[in-house]
Design an enzyme around this catalytic site. Structure first.
Site, PDB file in Angstrom:
ATOM      1  N   SER A 111      -6.672 -30.654   9.026  1.00 57.90           N
ATOM      2  CA  SER A 111      -7.918 -30.196   8.407  1.00 57.90           C
ATOM      3  C   SER A 111      -7.694 -29.019   7.471  1.00 57.90           C
ATOM      4  O   SER A 111      -6.590 -28.573   7.297  1.00 57.90           O
ATOM      5  CB  SER A 111      -8.919 -29.844   9.493  1.00 57.90           C
ATOM      6  OG  SER A 111      -8.278 -29.115  10.510  1.00 57.90           O
ATOM      7  N   THR A 167      14.536 -39.247  12.090  1.00 54.95           N
ATOM      8  CA  THR A 167      13.244 -38.619  12.254  1.00 54.95           C
ATOM      9  C   THR A 167      12.898 -37.664  11.122  1.00 54.95           C
ATOM     10  O   THR A 167      12.370 -36.599  11.343  1.00 54.95           O
ATOM     11  CB  THR A 167      13.227 -37.889  13.585  1.00 54.95           C
ATOM     12  OG1 THR A 167      14.371 -37.051  13.614  1.00 54.95           O
ATOM     13  CG2 THR A 167      13.295 -38.870  14.695  1.00 54.95           C
ATOM     14  N   LYS A 180      13.929 -33.822   4.100  1.00 54.06           N
ATOM     15  CA  LYS A 180      12.706 -33.119   4.462  1.00 54.06           C
ATOM     16  C   LYS A 180      12.458 -33.370   5.944  1.00 54.06           C
ATOM     17  O   LYS A 180      12.853 -34.402   6.496  1.00 54.06           O
ATOM     18  CB  LYS A 180      11.523 -33.611   3.630  1.00 54.06           C
ATOM     19  CG  LYS A 180      10.774 -34.774   4.246  1.00 54.06           C
ATOM     20  CD  LYS A 180       9.536 -34.330   5.000  1.00 54.06           C
ATOM     21  CE  LYS A 180       9.082 -35.412   5.963  1.00 54.06           C
ATOM     22  NZ  LYS A 180       8.013 -34.947   6.837  1.00 54.06           N
ATOM     23  N   GLU A 233       9.121 -26.396  12.986  1.00 51.17           N
ATOM     24  CA  GLU A 233       7.820 -25.727  12.886  1.00 51.17           C
ATOM     25  C   GLU A 233       7.774 -24.506  13.800  1.00 51.17           C
ATOM     26  O   GLU A 233       7.897 -24.609  15.015  1.00 51.17           O
ATOM     27  CB  GLU A 233       6.704 -26.732  13.200  1.00 51.17           C
ATOM     28  CG  GLU A 233       6.577 -27.744  12.054  1.00 51.17           C
ATOM     29  CD  GLU A 233       5.668 -28.914  12.355  1.00 51.17           C
ATOM     30  OE1 GLU A 233       5.262 -29.577  11.393  1.00 51.17           O
ATOM     31  OE2 GLU A 233       5.372 -29.165  13.534  1.00 51.17           O
ATOM     32  N   THR A 265       6.607 -31.549   3.492  1.00 48.88           N
ATOM     33  CA  THR A 265       5.238 -31.557   4.054  1.00 48.88           C
ATOM     34  C   THR A 265       4.984 -30.187   4.679  1.00 48.88           C
ATOM     35  O   THR A 265       4.578 -29.271   3.989  1.00 48.88           O
ATOM     36  CB  THR A 265       5.044 -32.698   5.085  1.00 48.88           C
ATOM     37  OG1 THR A 265       6.052 -32.613   6.075  1.00 48.88           O
ATOM     38  CG2 THR A 265       5.076 -34.047   4.400  1.00 48.88           C
ATOM     39  N   ASN A 306       0.391 -27.104  14.290  1.00 47.34           N
ATOM     40  CA  ASN A 306       0.062 -28.449  14.754  1.00 47.34           C
ATOM     41  C   ASN A 306      -1.326 -28.603  15.333  1.00 47.34           C
ATOM     42  O   ASN A 306      -1.815 -29.719  15.474  1.00 47.34           O
ATOM     43  CB  ASN A 306       1.116 -28.930  15.740  1.00 47.34           C
ATOM     44  CG  ASN A 306       2.377 -29.273  15.000  1.00 47.34           C
ATOM     45  OD1 ASN A 306       2.363 -30.128  14.134  1.00 47.34           O
ATOM     46  ND2 ASN A 306       3.442 -28.556  15.302  1.00 47.34           N
TER      47      ASN A 306
END
Lengths: 419, 419
Positions: free
Chosen positions: B419, B204, B193, B291, B167, B414
């Site tokens: 969007s 998680t 992933k 991230e 993702t 994040n």
């Protein structure tokens, strides 16, 4: 080695100006630049409290708490008679935490010097330090400033005191209340500092509240302790709890109103409500000055089976970096609220959960509502003050906590705090 | 409505390339673009497992877990005989979480279609979904891709499968091991992933591990369960736990080596160690793709009175936004480590604490070491892989957890995920 520090831009959530705080008879304030860490800013404040005052306090529960916190706790436990007067001395720039034996030495030097200058026992001088952890406090800079501080003591000096205790704060924080006592008005004025390392347990910031109420210390302590959970323990900026922080309330007894002896009396309830109001106002100002904050958010949990579960859910949502970054991005990502509820450890039933933003219910019965409007939800997120509602649908317990969003500024401020 | 998604820059902590994974006899893979959320990327993967395989799994403990997780848990509990074969089908782009009755409907449709295409009962088809929460899964796009997937099944397709489940991941994650069994080699190959919403409790992220070992399902489950705490439950990126994630291990039994029946045998211990190694490798890769991560950090706690305390301290340090931003800023701010220890809730004695960065002891006996060098500590912080050591000096319990720093990229990713 002092440094010159660039000012942070003022939080967009800051109040328009510092409030007018009433003079509390029996308290005088002074602030001075001592160069503890940065040159050219006032970084020490002194409050002198007249004889007869009742003092109460609550402190951080950190197991690595600073020497000044341990010292305040011992002094409060010792219950020295109030007729000696009292003082509070606070520096910013250095937390005097994790400084070994030097920590207590610094506390003794500072409180001893204040005691001598003001003619009271050191056992009635309470000190706090806030700032960087693990560096020895150059306390001789503070003791050198004490003559200037005592000379400047002024009943109207509370705003300067509020400014002197700021660290990464972008505005000074004050709040006040007045109630009708029996035979006279009772006034309360408080100041606070805090903008990062803000999370329960109490008291993750420095807060000093003064009142002219006449009230026995044990009553004051009881009121303080039982109002902390819904105020200062109900806010979080970054889930980090400080080593240093403290909330001290001093009641000078100089009001014309009668002593508050019965906690069940109307005046006691009025006073406690006013104290709660000042505490909540200051707590919310701390969140509004949360490092990098652009949104003020209430997480309002209801329908929990137990108070503990309500608290767990509220804190899980309020501390979730994914929720907080979504708020920063004005993204109505209520799915992250669901995930935060799920991870909280509280009892929750996916199919009974109801998630709302403001008055708008977004999801219930295990799914988003049939008339869900992404546009309406997104429009709501553009507001500066938001309410995220979580109803667990299981019981009657509720809890509100207040937090802010997580933005680039938080990282700017904290990736570059010490240097 | 599918979207075109800009690729994130690859993590600076990524391995140079995807490892060479051995073919596991009895498993075939396929990946295809189904347009679940984004056009133009493979977002569904299928693994077909030959009859006779033992399957084991561990799953997120979230109370709001997704329909596919609940479905996997039920199917594993049902212990359907292994002779039917098995399959794993995974989509990225949509988590099918908090989607009410539609959630189970989607799971049934997808697993049913795979079962039909592969000629096996739906009770042996395990599914996972990862991506946005709270939007209905357009499962007809996935079922439409099943003919293409079954036609493309290939024993060498594991890397494409690893890519299909990404993702916000910036690199595909794979790990492998081989051991000598009794009478033949046993091979293990795994993919994973995950890069955000990474925190215990298990699991998680999505992880699929395949081995040709011959091992009863209950032995496999036991090994899996007892190795999760020190691998996937010992990593954290942002303290957020997902609703969706799953770790499934399939053992095809096609190795020439004898069956692993006695968990105390040498081969069982070797196999478990190899499985642990693959799990830890994948877990650490997930952190390295955290991230926005620019630093890979081990928090190594020792000297705790209990294992629970060691865990609490390690997680408190690893999840502290103040510690993580200091690391991002290459600031040797060990005082924040002290604060995190203090807030952890674990038993700690300020004066027995020892804090080290790598081999360098920074603070002990309640204060920084006499020969503390800010320069040396700062130089250490410039490294890409860091070890923060915390010795509590109270007992013998220890725990390592792995995390990354908190940077502007985390917020970029994040605050703008949906969007």
């Amino acid at each position: 080695m002092t440094k010159v520090k660039a000012a942070n831009p003022v939080s967009p959530l800051a109040p328009a100006r510092f409030p007018d705080l009433p003079v509390i008879e029996g308290v005088e304030f002074a602030a001075a630049p001592a160069g503890v860490r940065y040159a050219g800013r006032t970084d020490v404040m002194l409050a002198k409290i007249a004889p007869g005052a009742a003092i109460a306090g609550v402190f951080t529960t950190s197991s690595t708490r600073a020497a000044c916190v341990l010292d305040c706790q011992e002094k409060l436990k010792a219950r020295v008679p109030a007729d000696a007067g009292a003082a509070i001395v606070v520096n910013s720039g250095n937390a005097n935490a994790f400084t070994g034996a030097l920590g207590q030495e610094a506390v003794d030097a500072v409180t001893g010097a204040v005691a001598q200058a003001l003619g009271m026992p050191a056992s009635r001088v309470f000190s706090s330090s806030t700032g960087v952890i693990g560096e020895p406090l150059p306390y001789e800079r503070i003791t050198a400033a004490i003559p200037a501080l005592t000379a400047a003591l002024d009943a109207g000096g509370i705003e300067a005191a509020a400014r002197a205790i700021m660290t990464t704060d972008t505005f000074p924080k004050g709040a006040a209340a007045e109630i009708e006592g029996e035979g006279g008005v009772i006034k309360i004025a408080g100041i606070a500092k805090g903008s990062g390392m803000i999370a329960p347990n109490m008291a993750t910031m420095l807060v000093y509240i003064f009142t002219d109420a006449k009230i026995p210390a044990k009553n004051l302590q009881k009121m303080l302790s039982r109002n902390v959970d819904e105020t200062f323990n109900a806010i979080t900026v970054d889930s980090d709890t400080s080593t240093s922080d403290a909330l001290i309330v001093a009641a000078t007894g100089r009001s014309a109103a009668a002593e508050i002896t019965d906690l069940r009396s109307k005046v006691a309830r009025d006073f406690e409500a006013a104290l709660h109001g000042v505490m909540l106002d200051l707590a919310q100002q701390v969140v509004k000055d949360g490092e990098g904050a652009t949104k003020f958010v209430e997480v309002r949990v209801s329908g929990a089976e137990t108070a503990e579960d309500a608290h767990k859910v509220a804190m899980a949502v309020a501390n979730s970096p994914l929720v907080k970054t979504a708020i920063a991005g004005q993204d109505a990502n209520w799915g992250r609220v669901v995930a935060a509820v799920g991870k909280s450890g509280a009892k929750a039933d996916r199919d009974k959960l109801r998630i709302s933003f403001g008055d708008m219910v977004l999801a219930e019965n295990g799914w988003r509502v049939p008339d869900y409007s992404e546009e309406a939800a997104s429009a709501y997120m553009k507001g500066q003050e938001l309410v995220i509602g979580v109803d667990l649908g299981l019981g009657k317990a509720k809890k509100s906590v207040w937090t802010c969003d997580l933005t680039h500024r938080y990282i700017d401020i904290n990736a570059d705090y010490r240097s």
